[in-house]
Design a protein around this motif. Structure first.
Motif, PDB file in Angstrom:
ATOM      1  N   MET A   1       0.828  -1.205   0.000  1.00  0.00           N
ATOM      2  CA  MET A   1       0.000   0.000   0.000  1.00  0.00           C
ATOM      3  C   MET A   1       0.867   1.263   0.000  1.00  0.00           C
ATOM      4  SD  MET A   1      -3.029  -1.403   0.163  1.00  0.00           S
ATOM      5  CE  MET A   1      -4.347  -0.474   0.907  1.00  0.00           C
ATOM      6  N   ILE A   2       1.830   1.297   0.928  1.00  0.00           N
ATOM      7  CA  ILE A   2       2.736   2.441   1.051  1.00  0.00           C
ATOM      8  C   ILE A   2       4.146   1.881   1.232  1.00  0.00           C
ATOM      9  CG2 ILE A   2       3.331   4.507   2.379  1.00  0.00           C
ATOM     10  CD1 ILE A   2       0.413   4.615   3.316  1.00  0.00           C
ATOM     11  N   GLU A   3       5.075   2.334   0.396  1.00  0.00           N
ATOM     12  CA  GLU A   3       6.432   1.791   0.453  1.00  0.00           C
ATOM     13  C   GLU A   3       7.471   2.906   0.415  1.00  0.00           C
ATOM     14  OE1 GLU A   3       9.042  -1.911  -1.325  1.00  0.00           O
ATOM     15  OE2 GLU A   3       7.244  -1.244  -2.400  1.00  0.00           O
ATOM     16  N   PHE A   4       8.294   2.948   1.460  1.00  0.00           N
ATOM     17  CA  PHE A   4       9.401   3.897   1.561  1.00  0.00           C
ATOM     18  C   PHE A   4      10.696   3.189   1.185  1.00  0.00           C
ATOM     19  CE2 PHE A   4       6.194   5.654   4.285  1.00  0.00           C
ATOM     20  CZ  PHE A   4       6.430   7.019   4.384  1.00  0.00           C
ATOM     21  N   LYS A   5      11.490   3.819   0.330  1.00  0.00           N
ATOM     22  CA  LYS A   5      12.786   3.270  -0.067  1.00  0.00           C
ATOM     23  C   LYS A   5      13.859   4.335   0.148  1.00  0.00           C
ATOM     24  CE  LYS A   5      10.657   0.302  -3.590  1.00  0.00           C
ATOM     25  NZ  LYS A   5      10.556   0.004  -5.054  1.00  0.00           N
ATOM     26  N   ASN A   6      14.595   4.192   1.245  1.00  0.00           N
ATOM     27  CA  ASN A   6      15.673   5.113   1.596  1.00  0.00           C
ATOM     28  C   ASN A   6      15.200   6.568   1.565  1.00  0.00           C
ATOM     29  OD1 ASN A   6      18.320   5.644   2.443  1.00  0.00           O
ATOM     30  ND2 ASN A   6      19.029   5.962   0.337  1.00  0.00           N
ATOM     31  N   VAL A   7      14.048   6.805   2.161  1.00  0.00           N
ATOM     32  CA  VAL A   7      13.420   8.134   2.128  1.00  0.00           C
ATOM     33  C   VAL A   7      13.986   9.032   3.219  1.00  0.00           C
ATOM     34  CG1 VAL A   7      11.242   9.353   2.616  1.00  0.00           C
ATOM     35  CG2 VAL A   7      11.279   7.410   1.028  1.00  0.00           C
ATOM     36  N   ALA A   8      14.150  10.305   2.860  1.00  0.00           N
ATOM     37  CA  ALA A   8      14.529  11.333   3.826  1.00  0.00           C
ATOM     38  C   ALA A   8      13.604  12.526   3.655  1.00  0.00           C
ATOM     39  CB  ALA A   8      15.984  11.762   3.622  1.00  0.00           C
ATOM     40  N   TYR A   9      13.464  13.274   4.743  1.00  0.00           N
ATOM     41  CA  TYR A   9      12.723  14.534   4.663  1.00  0.00           C
ATOM     42  C   TYR A   9      13.485  15.570   5.474  1.00  0.00           C
ATOM     43  CZ  TYR A   9       9.239  18.166   4.703  1.00  0.00           C
ATOM     44  OH  TYR A   9       8.610  19.375   4.526  1.00  0.00           O
ATOM     45  N   GLY A  10      13.756  16.695   4.838  1.00  0.00           N
ATOM     46  CA  GLY A  10      14.496  17.733   5.544  1.00  0.00           C
ATOM     47  C   GLY A  10      14.084  19.118   5.096  1.00  0.00           C
ATOM     48  N   TYR A  11      14.434  20.079   5.907  1.00  0.00           N
ATOM     49  CA  TYR A  11      14.218  21.482   5.566  1.00  0.00           C
ATOM     50  C   TYR A  11      15.211  22.311   6.372  1.00  0.00           C
ATOM     51  CZ  TYR A  11      11.484  21.172   9.880  1.00  0.00           C
ATOM     52  OH  TYR A  11      11.075  20.918  11.175  1.00  0.00           O
ATOM     53  N   GLY A  12      15.515  23.482   5.865  1.00  0.00           N
ATOM     54  CA  GLY A  12      16.436  24.367   6.578  1.00  0.00           C
ATOM     55  C   GLY A  12      17.857  23.837   6.645  1.00  0.00           C
ATOM     56  N   GLY A  13      18.230  22.994   5.665  1.00  0.00           N
ATOM     57  CA  GLY A  13      19.606  22.535   5.614  1.00  0.00           C
ATOM     58  C   GLY A  13      19.901  21.239   6.354  1.00  0.00           C
ATOM     59  N   GLY A  14      18.900  20.657   7.012  1.00  0.00           N
ATOM     60  CA  GLY A  14      19.133  19.406   7.739  1.00  0.00           C
ATOM     61  C   GLY A  14      17.985  18.443   7.558  1.00  0.00           C
ATOM     62  N   ASP A  15      18.246  17.160   7.796  1.00  0.00           N
ATOM     63  CA  ASP A  15      17.206  16.139   7.684  1.00  0.00           C
ATOM     64  C   ASP A  15      16.513  15.935   9.023  1.00  0.00           C
ATOM     65  OD1 ASP A  15      17.567  15.611   5.024  1.00  0.00           O
ATOM     66  OD2 ASP A  15      18.951  13.940   5.347  1.00  0.00           O
ATOM     67  N   LEU A  16      15.168  15.969   8.990  1.00  0.00           N
ATOM     68  CA  LEU A  16      14.391  15.586  10.163  1.00  0.00           C
ATOM     69  C   LEU A  16      14.268  14.066  10.231  1.00  0.00           C
ATOM     70  CD1 LEU A  16      12.557  16.318  12.573  1.00  0.00           C
ATOM     71  CD2 LEU A  16      10.656  16.483  10.964  1.00  0.00           C
ATOM     72  N   LEU A  17      14.118  13.452   9.060  1.00  0.00           N
ATOM     73  CA  LEU A  17      14.038  11.998   8.939  1.00  0.00           C
ATOM     74  C   LEU A  17      14.993  11.562   7.842  1.00  0.00           C
ATOM     75  CD1 LEU A  17      10.139  11.649   8.987  1.00  0.00           C
ATOM     76  CD2 LEU A  17      11.684  11.101  10.881  1.00  0.00           C
ATOM     77  N   THR A  18      15.591  10.391   7.997  1.00  0.00           N
ATOM     78  CA  THR A  18      16.531   9.922   6.985  1.00  0.00           C
ATOM     79  C   THR A  18      16.576   8.400   6.964  1.00  0.00           C
ATOM     80  OG1 THR A  18      18.798  10.168   6.160  1.00  0.00           O
ATOM     81  CG2 THR A  18      18.549   9.914   8.528  1.00  0.00           C
ATOM     82  N   GLY A  56      15.130   9.858  -1.793  1.00  0.00           N
ATOM     83  CA  GLY A  56      14.588   8.507  -1.807  1.00  0.00           C
ATOM     84  C   GLY A  56      13.306   8.414  -2.618  1.00  0.00           C
ATOM     85  N   ARG A  57      12.688   7.264  -2.567  1.00  0.00           N
ATOM     86  CA  ARG A  57      11.463   7.019  -3.334  1.00  0.00           C
ATOM     87  C   ARG A  57      10.340   6.584  -2.402  1.00  0.00           C
ATOM     88  NH1 ARG A  57      10.212   4.600  -9.078  1.00  0.00           N
ATOM     89  NH2 ARG A  57       8.091   3.810  -8.760  1.00  0.00           N
ATOM     90  N   LEU A  58       9.171   7.135  -2.643  1.00  0.00           N
ATOM     91  CA  LEU A  58       7.972   6.790  -1.884  1.00  0.00           C
ATOM     92  C   LEU A  58       6.860   6.439  -2.862  1.00  0.00           C
ATOM     93  CD1 LEU A  58       6.113   6.602   0.577  1.00  0.00           C
ATOM     94  CD2 LEU A  58       5.933   9.105   0.560  1.00  0.00           C
ATOM     95  N   ASP A  59       6.390   5.201  -2.780  1.00  0.00           N
ATOM     96  CA  ASP A  59       5.278   4.750  -3.605  1.00  0.00           C
ATOM     97  C   ASP A  59       4.037   4.586  -2.744  1.00  0.00           C
ATOM     98  OD1 ASP A  59       7.013   4.613  -5.711  1.00  0.00           O
ATOM     99  OD2 ASP A  59       7.131   2.431  -5.775  1.00  0.00           O
ATOM    100  N   ILE A  60       2.930   5.120  -3.219  1.00  0.00           N
ATOM    101  CA  ILE A  60       1.637   4.931  -2.566  1.00  0.00           C
ATOM    102  C   ILE A  60       0.698   4.322  -3.596  1.00  0.00           C
ATOM    103  CG2 ILE A  60      -0.274   6.010  -1.322  1.00  0.00           C
ATOM    104  CD1 ILE A  60       1.588   8.226  -0.465  1.00  0.00           C
ATOM    105  N   PHE A  61       0.144   3.174  -3.284  1.00  0.00           N
ATOM    106  CA  PHE A  61      -0.684   2.418  -4.230  1.00  0.00           C
ATOM    107  C   PHE A  61       0.071   2.207  -5.540  1.00  0.00           C
ATOM    108  CE2 PHE A  61      -3.964   4.855  -1.698  1.00  0.00           C
ATOM    109  CZ  PHE A  61      -4.276   3.807  -0.859  1.00  0.00           C
ATOM    110  N   ASP A  62       1.338   1.818  -5.412  1.00  0.00           N
ATOM    111  CA  ASP A  62       2.190   1.467  -6.554  1.00  0.00           C
ATOM    112  C   ASP A  62       2.483   2.642  -7.488  1.00  0.00           C
ATOM    113  OD1 ASP A  62       2.422  -1.273  -5.814  1.00  0.00           O
ATOM    114  OD2 ASP A  62       0.435  -1.655  -6.676  1.00  0.00           O
ATOM    115  N   GLN A  63       2.358   3.863  -6.982  1.00  0.00           N
ATOM    116  CA  GLN A  63       2.690   5.030  -7.782  1.00  0.00           C
ATOM    117  C   GLN A  63       3.720   5.883  -7.054  1.00  0.00           C
ATOM    118  OE1 GLN A  63      -0.597   7.162  -9.962  1.00  0.00           O
ATOM    119  NE2 GLN A  63      -1.877   5.993  -8.563  1.00  0.00           N
ATOM    120  N   ASP A  64       4.727   6.334  -7.780  1.00  0.00           N
ATOM    121  CA  ASP A  64       5.715   7.253  -7.232  1.00  0.00           C
ATOM    122  C   ASP A  64       5.009   8.577  -6.922  1.00  0.00           C
ATOM    123  OD1 ASP A  64       7.770   9.154  -6.832  1.00  0.00           O
ATOM    124  OD2 ASP A  64       9.126   8.108  -8.183  1.00  0.00           O
ATOM    125  N   VAL A  65       5.110   9.033  -5.680  1.00  0.00           N
ATOM    126  CA  VAL A  65       4.359  10.236  -5.287  1.00  0.00           C
ATOM    127  C   VAL A  65       4.776  11.465  -6.089  1.00  0.00           C
ATOM    128  CG1 VAL A  65       3.849   9.449  -2.952  1.00  0.00           C
ATOM    129  CG2 VAL A  65       5.986  10.693  -3.388  1.00  0.00           C
TER     130      VAL A  65
END
Length: 223
Positions: A1-18, A56-65
């Motif tokens: 349903m939802i698949e994360f592949k080496n996903v990161a999220y950041g803002y302001g020069g740093g990653d909150l999640l990695t 990274g890549r995030l697929d939701i319902f087999d689609q790249d967001v």
């Protein structure tokens, strides 16, 4: 349903999640825990494409967001129901009208019997004609859950839905989410309440995820 592949999220020069790697399977029940400010809400927002990953890549319902069309995004929003901790309603509309709002916005007919059955399921039949300011905190959360599932989504994402209610109401909300999961819905629930997780583990097969040091980890069996 939802698949994360080496996903990161950041803002302001740093990653909150990695370095997030995760696959949420159909019909699964996941809890998400972690300290305040660790990125739980950010993670959930990526799960329903409110935020896009910075790497990274995030697929939701087999689609790249990143490649979803406008129609694809609209379809995603119908297939994922979201319950926010601070649920917002239109105060000039009745509870029933607020719950039915996703159908109204989508241009779909509202079946009165189905709507009342849904309100009965969350225990709000008597409050159908009430206005949102007249509801208690627990009633607001149950109304938010009803609104989130009225489009019959395949995935329910709940961000701290029990954070502002007492223990009895927390268990009642959990019971509703467990029932949805037993109907085949995928549930992802963020919470700080370890007691709630222990209760859930007695009722349904669950997996606990924890955000720590910017990474998503599978929590141990001992909570």
């Amino acid at each position: 349903m939802i698949e994360f592949k080496n996903v990161a999220y950041g803002y302001g020069g740093g990653d909150l999640l990695t370095g997030i790697d995760l696959s949420l399977q159909a019909g699964s029940f996941h809890f998400l825990t972690g300290p305040s400010g660790s990125g739980k809400t950010t993670f959930l927002k990526m799960c329903y494409r409110e935020l896009l990953p910075s790497a990274g890549r995030l697929d939701i319902f087999d689609q790249d967001v990143r490649e979803m069309s406008r129609d694809g995004v609209a379809d995603l929003r119908r297939r994922i129901g979201v319950v926010h901790q601070d649920c917002q309603f239109l105060d000039h509309l009745s509870v029933a009208e607020n719950v039915a709002l996703p159908l109204t916005v989508a241009g779909r007919a509202v079946d009165g019997e189905d709507l009342m059955a849904l309100l009965g399921w969350v225990g709000l039949s008597k409050q159908a004609d009430a206005l949102p300011p007249e509801l208690s905190g627990g009633e607001r959360q149950r109304a938010a859950l009803a609104r989130a599932v009225i489009m019959s989504p395949e995935v329910i994402i709940a961000d701290e839905p029990t954070g502002n209610v007492d223990w009895d109401m927390s268990q009642r909300l959990l019971t509703l989410l467990v029932e949805l999961n037993r109907m085949g819905k995928t549930v992802l629930l963020a919470t700080h309440d370890m007691n709630l997780i222990r209760v859930a583990k007695q009722q349904v097969a669950t997996r606990v995820l924890r955000i720590s040091n910017r990474r998503l980890q599978a929590a141990g069996a001992d909570l």
